[in-house]
Design a protein around this motif. Structure first.
Motif, PDB file in Angstrom:
ATOM      1  N   LEU A 148      10.117  -0.069 -10.371  1.00 24.80           N
ATOM      2  CA  LEU A 148      10.415   1.340 -10.077  1.00 24.80           C
ATOM      3  C   LEU A 148       9.527   2.286 -10.872  1.00 24.80           C
ATOM      4  O   LEU A 148       9.062   3.298 -10.356  1.00 24.80           O
ATOM      5  N   THR A 149       9.305   1.954 -12.135  1.00 22.65           N
ATOM      6  CA  THR A 149       8.437   2.791 -12.966  1.00 22.65           C
ATOM      7  C   THR A 149       7.041   2.844 -12.351  1.00 22.65           C
ATOM      8  O   THR A 149       6.410   3.898 -12.246  1.00 22.65           O
ATOM      9  N   PHE A 150       6.574   1.686 -11.897  1.00 21.33           N
ATOM     10  CA  PHE A 150       5.261   1.606 -11.251  1.00 21.33           C
ATOM     11  C   PHE A 150       5.232   2.528 -10.025  1.00 21.33           C
ATOM     12  O   PHE A 150       4.290   3.307  -9.829  1.00 21.33           O
ATOM     13  N   GLU A 151       6.278   2.461  -9.220  1.00 25.21           N
ATOM     14  CA  GLU A 151       6.335   3.254  -7.983  1.00 25.21           C
ATOM     15  C   GLU A 151       6.387   4.752  -8.303  1.00 25.21           C
ATOM     16  O   GLU A 151       5.716   5.559  -7.662  1.00 25.21           O
ATOM     17  N   GLN A 152       7.181   5.077  -9.328  1.00 29.87           N
ATOM     18  CA  GLN A 152       7.305   6.486  -9.741  1.00 29.87           C
ATOM     19  C   GLN A 152       5.956   7.050 -10.146  1.00 29.87           C
ATOM     20  O   GLN A 152       5.583   8.160  -9.776  1.00 29.87           O
ATOM     21  N   GLN A 153       5.207   6.260 -10.919  1.00 31.68           N
ATOM     22  CA  GLN A 153       3.921   6.743 -11.432  1.00 31.68           C
ATOM     23  C   GLN A 153       2.921   6.964 -10.308  1.00 31.68           C
ATOM     24  O   GLN A 153       2.238   7.972 -10.241  1.00 31.68           O
ATOM     25  N   ARG A 154       2.866   6.026  -9.382  1.00 29.64           N
ATOM     26  CA  ARG A 154       1.798   6.156  -8.383  1.00 29.64           C
ATOM     27  C   ARG A 154       2.153   7.143  -7.275  1.00 29.64           C
ATOM     28  O   ARG A 154       1.287   7.622  -6.570  1.00 29.64           O
ATOM     29  N   ALA A 197       5.827  16.618  -0.334  1.00 29.53           N
ATOM     30  CA  ALA A 197       6.616  16.516   0.901  1.00 29.53           C
ATOM     31  C   ALA A 197       6.683  15.090   1.439  1.00 29.53           C
ATOM     32  O   ALA A 197       7.649  14.720   2.089  1.00 29.53           O
ATOM     33  N   CYS A 198       5.629  14.290   1.206  1.00 29.35           N
ATOM     34  CA  CYS A 198       5.658  12.955   1.817  1.00 29.35           C
ATOM     35  C   CYS A 198       5.701  11.829   0.778  1.00 29.35           C
ATOM     36  O   CYS A 198       5.409  10.695   1.066  1.00 29.35           O
ATOM     37  N   ARG A 199       6.090  12.193  -0.448  1.00 27.69           N
ATOM     38  CA  ARG A 199       6.220  11.161  -1.486  1.00 27.69           C
ATOM     39  C   ARG A 199       7.335  10.174  -1.156  1.00 27.69           C
ATOM     40  O   ARG A 199       8.337  10.566  -0.576  1.00 27.69           O
ATOM     41  N   PRO A 200       7.161   8.890  -1.574  1.00 27.37           N
ATOM     42  CA  PRO A 200       8.258   7.949  -1.356  1.00 27.37           C
ATOM     43  C   PRO A 200       9.530   8.441  -2.035  1.00 27.37           C
ATOM     44  O   PRO A 200       9.476   8.984  -3.135  1.00 27.37           O
ATOM     45  N   ARG A 201      10.653   8.310  -1.321  1.00 23.55           N
ATOM     46  CA  ARG A 201      11.943   8.601  -1.949  1.00 23.55           C
ATOM     47  C   ARG A 201      12.420   7.318  -2.604  1.00 23.55           C
ATOM     48  O   ARG A 201      12.238   6.236  -2.030  1.00 23.55           O
ATOM     49  N   LEU A 202      13.020   7.439  -3.745  1.00 21.15           N
ATOM     50  CA  LEU A 202      13.496   6.252  -4.455  1.00 21.15           C
ATOM     51  C   LEU A 202      15.021   6.192  -4.387  1.00 21.15           C
ATOM     52  O   LEU A 202      15.706   7.138  -4.790  1.00 21.15           O
ATOM     53  N   LEU A 203      15.514   5.078  -3.879  1.00 18.60           N
ATOM     54  CA  LEU A 203      16.957   4.884  -3.756  1.00 18.60           C
ATOM     55  C   LEU A 203      17.355   3.647  -4.555  1.00 18.60           C
ATOM     56  O   LEU A 203      16.707   2.603  -4.448  1.00 18.60           O
ATOM     57  N   GLY A 204      18.399   3.759  -5.343  1.00 20.28           N
ATOM     58  CA  GLY A 204      18.941   2.594  -6.050  1.00 20.28           C
ATOM     59  C   GLY A 204      20.199   2.122  -5.343  1.00 20.28           C
ATOM     60  O   GLY A 204      21.065   2.934  -5.015  1.00 20.28           O
ATOM     61  N   PRO A 233       0.851  -1.202   0.000  1.00 15.98           N
ATOM     62  CA  PRO A 233       0.000   0.000   0.000  1.00 15.98           C
ATOM     63  C   PRO A 233       0.881   1.244   0.000  1.00 15.98           C
ATOM     64  O   PRO A 233       1.942   1.254   0.625  1.00 15.98           O
ATOM     65  N   LEU A 234       0.430   2.262  -0.735  1.00 12.72           N
ATOM     66  CA  LEU A 234       1.199   3.507  -0.842  1.00 12.72           C
ATOM     67  C   LEU A 234       1.157   4.225   0.508  1.00 12.72           C
ATOM     68  O   LEU A 234       0.090   4.565   0.999  1.00 12.72           O
TER      69      LEU A 234
END
Ligand code: F6R
Length: 378
Positions: free
Chosen positions: A121-127, A134-141, A98-99
């Protein structure tokens, strides 16, 4: 001294002390215990915004990178106290977490090109655009190849420096990923004040000694090769462990099956009793990781049951007392180590076992059939 390397896989296994050193130099100030010139011994190079309000961590990965992530999950939860979930990247778009706000999503991939992981990752970026900035998921590789496609899909990159890995079976890239996960967990634990300065000192001193301890394991390669010779015709292997070494049981089984094509499965030792134990007889070999620490006694109790079914039992453990030794048919010794860091050592004999069994079966250990270094199709 390195022996002559007949294959890349063996060479890459032997490079692991240097790989660990390179990762530690990149991210840790090991003099810190004596000379506190900086506020923290860890320097990951991530901006303050990365840490703000971090409440939860989600990890997506495949194969060996997923096993590194499961060890990472243990560290992130037990050291830093952050709820962490891990999912196969291939399952993630159809069964996403869940987001949630203030979440760090980590994509772990050695090659940085695995299609399943990039798709997740593309899926996560889109949603994530559904949440306020301010509270969007941060994406780390987290990757061993920083100049890969992964970099274009994430906000931040942590590089696990292991240099080029030619053997298809991941070995040194895995150990590098573990060190990076460990430093990330230490960093978060320090920032959240979850570690006393004495415990931090102990953990830093332990990690500094890892390269030397890996070299000690490598010095016993001949004994592992000899054991591999005895096991070359075995058709079924079970790998067992509890706690932080459970993902290493999964990794040991994966290494063996992908290179030698022998049937191998990894289980959490307690869970193995719930049905799968029925598979055991004299023909099955069980490789068990039994490191001293909080799960040691429970692991030995599980292994008594395994032994009573007649299976051959090989232990990956520190030198043990005679009662425990009587339980094992063979023992592959690991130097004393804090249980938290033990996965970085226990995986080494399992890599060597897979390597030698495969070579003695006359197979191409660097290029297993039908496998490529990175899977760029789903
Ligand atoms: C096993 C192995 C594979 C990869 C998996 C993910 O030795 O190499 O299981 O770990 O295909 O690859 P990366 O890490 O490149 O995403």
């Amino acid at each position: 001294r390195h022996p002559e390397f007949r294959h890349f896989m063996l060479k890459e296994i032997y490079e692991q002390p240097d790989v660990v050193r390179a990762c530690l130099e990149k991210y840790l100030n090991l003099d810190w215990t004596q000379n506190r010139t900086s506020e923290s011994p860890i320097h990951l190079g991530l901006p303050a915004s990365f840490y703000n309000g971090l409440a939860e961590i989600h990890i997506v990965a495949c194969g060996t990178s997923l096993h590194a992530s499961l060890v990472g999950q243990y560290w992130l939860e037990q050291l830093a106290g952050i709820p962490t979930r891990v999912r196969y990247a291939s399952e993630f778009p159809d069964h996403p977490f869940p987001l949630t706000p203030n979440t760090l999503t980590i994509a772990v991939t050695q090659s940085g090109e695995t299609a399943d992981t990039l798709k997740a990752l593309t899926f996560e970026q889109q949603r994530r655009s559904q949440l306020t900035p301010a509270c969007r998921p941060r994406l780390l590789g987290l990757t061993n190849q920083p100049n890969s496609t992964l970099q274009q899909r994430v906000d931040h990159i942590l590089h696990a420096p292991s240099e080029q890995e030619v053997g298809v079976a991941a070995t040194k890239s895995f150990v590098a990923q573990l060190i990076v996960f460990y430093t990330l967990a230490l960093d978060l634990a320090c920032r959240r004040q979850m570690l006393s300065s004495d415990r931090l000192d102990i953990l830093l001193r332990e990690v500094e000694r890892l390269p030397e301890k890996i070299s000690q394991i490598l010095a016993a390669t001949d004994a592992i090769a000899q054991l591999a010779k005895e096991l070359v015709d075995t058709q079924d292997f079970i790998f067992l462990a509890r706690g932080i070494n459970y993902p290493i049981a999964l990794e040991g089984a994966l290494k063996l099956k992908e290179t030698s094509y022998i049937h191998a499965e990894g289980y959490a030792a307690g869970e193995f009793l719930h049905g799968p134990i029925a598979i055991l007889d004299e023909q099955v070999t069980v490789v068990a990781i039994a490191m001293p620490g909080q799960v040691y006694d429970k692991t030995l109790a599980n292994l008594q049951k395994v032994k009573s079914r007649g299976a051959r039992l090989i232990a990956i453990t520190t030198p043990v007392n005679s009662e425990a030794a009587a339980l094992f048919d063979s023992l592959l010794p690991i130097p004393d180590v804090d249980e938290l860091l033990s996965p970085i050592l226990t995986v080494i004999p399992l890599q060597l076992l897979a390597y030698y069994i495969t070579v003695y079966r006359g197979l191409d250990v660097d290029r297993p059939r039908g496998l490529t270094k990175s899977l760029s199709a789903e």
